[in-house]
Enzyme design. Structure first.
Site, PDB file in Angstrom:
ATOM      1  N   ARG A 261     -12.618  -1.023  10.350  1.00 36.95           N
ATOM      2  CA  ARG A 261     -11.385  -2.192  10.620  1.00 36.95           C
ATOM      3  C   ARG A 261     -11.682  -2.967  11.953  1.00 36.95           C
ATOM      4  O   ARG A 261     -11.656  -3.990  11.929  1.00 36.95           O
ATOM      5  CB  ARG A 261      -9.956  -1.383  11.158  1.00 36.95           C
ATOM      6  CG  ARG A 261      -9.183  -1.209  10.351  1.00 36.95           C
ATOM      7  CD  ARG A 261      -8.333  -0.929  10.347  1.00 36.95           C
ATOM      8  NE  ARG A 261      -7.676   0.790  10.698  1.00 36.95           N
ATOM      9  CZ  ARG A 261      -6.250   1.276  11.408  1.00 36.95           C
ATOM     10  NH1 ARG A 261      -5.792   0.186  11.759  1.00 36.95           N
ATOM     11  NH2 ARG A 261      -6.767   2.617  11.998  1.00 36.95           N
TER      12      ARG A 261
ATOM     13  N   HIS B  62     -13.558  -0.066   4.314  1.00 38.74           N
ATOM     14  CA  HIS B  62     -12.473  -1.292   4.674  1.00 38.74           C
ATOM     15  C   HIS B  62     -12.724  -2.435   4.613  1.00 38.74           C
ATOM     16  O   HIS B  62     -11.405  -3.262   4.019  1.00 38.74           O
ATOM     17  CB  HIS B  62     -11.946  -1.213   6.137  1.00 38.74           C
ATOM     18  CG  HIS B  62     -10.955  -2.260   6.654  1.00 38.74           C
ATOM     19  ND1 HIS B  62      -9.760  -2.365   6.459  1.00 38.74           N
ATOM     20  CD2 HIS B  62     -11.675  -4.086   7.512  1.00 38.74           C
ATOM     21  CE1 HIS B  62      -8.479  -3.702   6.616  1.00 38.74           C
ATOM     22  NE2 HIS B  62      -9.595  -3.537   7.470  1.00 38.74           N
TER      23      HIS B  62
ATOM     24  N   LYS C 111       1.626 -13.087   4.262  1.00 39.78           N
ATOM     25  CA  LYS C 111       1.990 -12.995   5.764  1.00 39.78           C
ATOM     26  C   LYS C 111       1.300 -14.204   7.026  1.00 39.78           C
ATOM     27  O   LYS C 111       0.091 -13.416   6.811  1.00 39.78           O
ATOM     28  CB  LYS C 111       1.475 -11.194   6.135  1.00 39.78           C
ATOM     29  CG  LYS C 111      -0.049 -10.493   6.120  1.00 39.78           C
ATOM     30  CD  LYS C 111       0.455  -9.165   6.475  1.00 39.78           C
ATOM     31  CE  LYS C 111      -0.932  -8.848   7.120  1.00 39.78           C
ATOM     32  NZ  LYS C 111      -0.758  -7.133   7.273  1.00 39.78           N
TER      33      LYS C 111
ATOM     34  N   ARG D  11       0.763 -14.177  11.178  1.00 39.27           N
ATOM     35  CA  ARG D  11       0.938 -13.123  12.196  1.00 39.27           C
ATOM     36  C   ARG D  11       1.158 -14.510  13.318  1.00 39.27           C
ATOM     37  O   ARG D  11       0.646 -15.412  13.500  1.00 39.27           O
ATOM     38  CB  ARG D  11       0.409 -12.144  12.265  1.00 39.27           C
ATOM     39  CG  ARG D  11       0.131 -11.127  11.588  1.00 39.27           C
ATOM     40  CD  ARG D  11      -1.203 -10.229  12.646  1.00 39.27           C
ATOM     41  NE  ARG D  11      -0.894  -9.279  11.227  1.00 39.27           N
ATOM     42  CZ  ARG D  11      -0.357  -7.805  10.750  1.00 39.27           C
ATOM     43  NH1 ARG D  11       0.504  -7.896  11.748  1.00 39.27           N
ATOM     44  NH2 ARG D  11      -0.976  -6.973   9.882  1.00 39.27           N
TER      45      ARG D  11
ATOM     46  N   ASP E  37      -2.793  -1.089  -1.042  1.00 37.43           N
ATOM     47  CA  ASP E  37      -3.849  -1.312   0.101  1.00 37.43           C
ATOM     48  C   ASP E  37      -5.010   0.032   0.383  1.00 37.43           C
ATOM     49  O   ASP E  37      -4.735   0.750  -0.026  1.00 37.43           O
ATOM     50  CB  ASP E  37      -3.325  -1.610   1.180  1.00 37.43           C
ATOM     51  CG  ASP E  37      -4.164  -2.770   1.661  1.00 37.43           C
ATOM     52  OD1 ASP E  37      -5.040  -2.520   1.638  1.00 37.43           O
ATOM     53  OD2 ASP E  37      -3.116  -2.961   2.669  1.00 37.43           O
TER      54      ASP E  37
ATOM     55  N   ALA F 203       2.939   1.971   9.217  1.00 33.32           N
ATOM     56  CA  ALA F 203       3.259   1.275   8.133  1.00 33.32           C
ATOM     57  C   ALA F 203       4.332   0.057   8.379  1.00 33.32           C
ATOM     58  O   ALA F 203       5.001  -0.139   7.761  1.00 33.32           O
ATOM     59  CB  ALA F 203       4.064   2.058   7.327  1.00 33.32           C
TER      60      ALA F 203
ATOM     61  N   THR G  38       3.942  -3.214   7.903  1.00 32.57           N
ATOM     62  CA  THR G  38       3.037  -4.026   7.553  1.00 32.57           C
ATOM     63  C   THR G  38       3.572  -3.248   5.722  1.00 32.57           C
ATOM     64  O   THR G  38       4.475  -4.506   5.037  1.00 32.57           O
ATOM     65  CB  THR G  38       1.735  -4.833   6.897  1.00 32.57           C
ATOM     66  OG1 THR G  38       1.930  -5.462   8.524  1.00 32.57           O
ATOM     67  CG2 THR G  38       1.760  -5.875   5.832  1.00 32.57           C
TER      68      THR G  38
END
Length: 338
Positions: free
Chosen positions: A105, A139, A204, A206, A230, A236, A238
């Site tokens: 990530r 990812h 979404k 933020r 995903d 968890a 989101t």
């Protein structure tokens, strides 16, 4: 191809059950016993990692099975030190089988004065003497370019497609695949294409990291069985919020298919208490007792796919054949029969 006897497997401590399952599956394929190389991977009192390999590996084609999952730094160091031990023991080739690639990530600089940790980890792996990587659902696909060695990135989508077609076979026409954010649309579209279903997106926004300000459903989900897709589920938050938004938008039920179940902190409790009917994850990360006990979490095995990937790598044949659902049907024989 270099003439070698048989591929040899060695495992760190990150996911020993998966490593043993891969060895069992390879035994079935080879028609002979394939076991993990006898070794010890321990820690001194101060936390230093120590590795000792008890078998001769000179001239062998070695495969290290090790996810860099929590605790990420410990498991990463195990991988590097095992590789060094094998290299200094004159192994002919060292391949790292990394079902879950930690630090993935951190694949870009999101703001000033931040690292690109995925690139640093890639450099460390190559310097340790590892010559090839076999992993699952990176990812970000561009991480393959961080390595100066070959990287085979397998996909969970073909396995998930088999699972969806099996468990939703009576109502596939009512299924809609959902991406939990705009960035994951390609992954969701791939699964939707494989099972012939519609696609929707949860957009979404933020206000700050870790906090979701607003969620909007793009697409028609009214009266549909929604499947959120995903690659990683961490806390968890989101995922559970997206499930609630989909139900509010008219979905009859929500299921989730996530490749890597990191499931840290309050994740399992959130999932258990959420509106989701089920969460399906792979065993790329060793499940905790809480995950195994959760009534609405189900685990799909990856050992058949990794065993075939290792054999194809060893034989010098195509690994990309594992991208096709039809190829995986005989590999997963018995699991998805009517």
């Amino acid at each position: 191809m270099i003439d070698r006897s048989e591929p040899k497997l060695i495992s760190g401590n990150a996911n020993v059950p998966l490593a043993k399952a891969i060895a069992r599956r390879m035994s079935l394929h080879r028609g002979m016993s394939v076991s993990l190389v006898d070794a010890r991977v321990e820690r001194f009192n101060d936390g230093e990692v120590f590795v000792e390999v008890y078998e001769n590996v000179r001239g062998e084609d070695m495969f290290i099975i090790q996810s860099t999952s929590k605790p990420a730094n410990d498991h990463l160091m195990e991988l590097l030190i095992i590789a060094d031990a094998l290299k200094r023991s004159s192994a002919a080739r060292i391949t790292a089988v990394i079902p879950y690639f930690g630090y993935a990530r951190q694949d870009r600089r999101t703001k000033a004065r931040t690292p690109i940790s995925a690139k640093l980890v890639a450099n460390m792996i190559a310097q340790a003497g590892i010559e090839r990587i076999l992993t699952l659902d990176l990812h970000a696909a561009q991480i393959q370019g961080f390595f100066d060695i070959p990287v085979d990135n397998l996909y969970a989508a073909p396995v998930f497609a088999l699972d969806v077609k099996h468990h939703f076979r009576e109502r596939l026409q009512d299924v809609t695949v959902v991406s939990p954010d705009v960035g994951g649309v390609a992954r969701a579209r791939e699964l939707a294409k494989r099972i012939g279903c519609a696609l929707a997106i949860v957009d979404k926004r933020r206000e700050k990291p870790g906090e979701i300000a607003e969620m909007t459903v793009i697409g028609d989900v009214k009266g549909k069985s929604c499947i959120i897709v995903d690659d990683i589920c961490d806390t968890a938050g989101t995922l559970c919020k997206a499930a609630e938004v989909l139900i509010e938008a008219g979905a009859t039920e929500v299921h989730s298919y996530i490749t890597h179940g990191v499931l840290s902190g309050p994740a399992v409790e959130r999932i258990t208490n959420s509106v989701m009917k089920s969460l399906v994850i792979t065993d790329s990360i060793a499940p905790t007792e809480a995950v195994l006990a959760a009534p609405n979490i189900r685990i799909v095995p990856t050992a058949p796919m990794f065993a075939q990937g290792i054999l194809n790598t060893w034989k010098g044949t195509s690994v990309s054949s594992l991208f096709d659902t039809e190829t995986l049907i005989p590999i997963y024989e018995g699991l998805y029969t009517e």
